[in-house]
Write an enzyme that holds these catalytic residues in place. Structure first.
Site, mmCIF file in Angstrom:
data_model
loop_
_atom_site.group_PDB
_atom_site.id
_atom_site.type_symbol
_atom_site.label_atom_id
_atom_site.label_comp_id
_atom_site.label_asym_id
_atom_site.label_seq_id
_atom_site.Cartn_x
_atom_site.Cartn_y
_atom_site.Cartn_z
ATOM 1 N N GLY A 90 0.838 -1.197 0.000
ATOM 2 C CA GLY A 90 0.000 0.000 0.000
ATOM 3 C C GLY A 90 0.869 1.242 0.000
ATOM 4 C CB CYS A 91 0.205 4.659 1.247
ATOM 5 S SG CYS A 91 1.076 6.228 1.441
ATOM 6 C CG PHE A 92 5.972 4.812 -0.565
ATOM 7 C CD1 PHE A 92 5.507 6.058 -0.209
ATOM 8 C CD2 PHE A 92 6.563 4.673 -1.821
ATOM 9 C CE1 PHE A 92 5.625 7.148 -1.059
ATOM 10 C CE2 PHE A 92 6.688 5.755 -2.685
ATOM 11 C CZ PHE A 92 6.219 6.996 -2.298
ATOM 12 C CD1 TRP A 93 4.955 8.593 2.153
ATOM 13 C CD2 TRP A 93 2.909 9.391 2.578
ATOM 14 N NE1 TRP A 93 4.717 9.614 1.278
ATOM 15 C CE2 TRP A 93 3.470 10.128 1.512
ATOM 16 C CE3 TRP A 93 1.636 9.720 3.016
ATOM 17 C CZ2 TRP A 93 2.804 11.173 0.896
ATOM 18 C CZ3 TRP A 93 0.964 10.765 2.398
ATOM 19 C CH2 TRP A 93 1.549 11.479 1.345
ATOM 20 C CD GLU A 134 2.870 4.934 -3.314
ATOM 21 O OE1 GLU A 134 2.894 4.880 -2.064
ATOM 22 O OE2 GLU A 134 2.231 5.794 -3.937
#
EC number: 1.8.4.11
Length: 150
Positions: free
Chosen positions: A8-11, A52
């Site tokens: 998912g979102c890499f953050w 990502e």
């Protein structure tokens, strides 16, 4: 040693992994696509094929690859195809990018065990692929949660 995961979102993934004992460094970026040196804007078009991802440098004397996989599996939905929560697109796919045959073997065994455990109602769709070139994301994405007080 190196490990690379898309979840998912890499953050969020980077934040979790960076706080894991034995992880020495993390960087976010793009992997598994068909465009050299993609930008965030290009990856977001859903046409470059990149995920990502977070590239992790870890000390195998402090944390095993199996333990890193546990962090990976337990912090996203591996049954959700090209989506994590509100984020939709191929760049948000669940993926393990292995760096050698031993990682491949461990990842495949881990996925099979989790898939047959009954934990999920749906099959795990996580890809397990050799790690191609990793393109580091723009600097404002690196350590995003830390920089922005999350």
């Amino acid at each position: 040693m190196k490990a690379t995961f898309g979840a998912g979102c890499f953050w969020h993934v980077e934040d979790l992994l960076s706080k894991t004992k034995g992880v020495k460094s993390t960087q976010v970026g793009y992997i598994g696509g068909n465009l050299p040196n993609p930008t965030y804007e290009e990856v977001c078009t859903d046409r470059t094929g990149h995920a990502e991802a977070v590239e992790v440098e870890y000390d195998p004397n402090e944390i095993s690859y199996e333990e890193l996989l546990d962090v990976f599996w337990n912090n996203h939905n591996p049954t959700s195809l090209n989506r994590q929560g509100p984020d939709v697109g191929i760049q948000y796919r669940s993926a393990i990018f292995y760096h050698d045959e031993k990682q491949k073997e461990i990842a495949e065994k881990s996925k099979q065990q989790l898939d047959s455990s009954g934990k999920y109602d749906k099959p795990i769709v996580t890809e397990i692929n050799p790690a191609p070139t990793f393109y580091k994301a723009e600097e404002y994405h690196q350590k995003y949660f830390k920089k922005n007080g999350f």
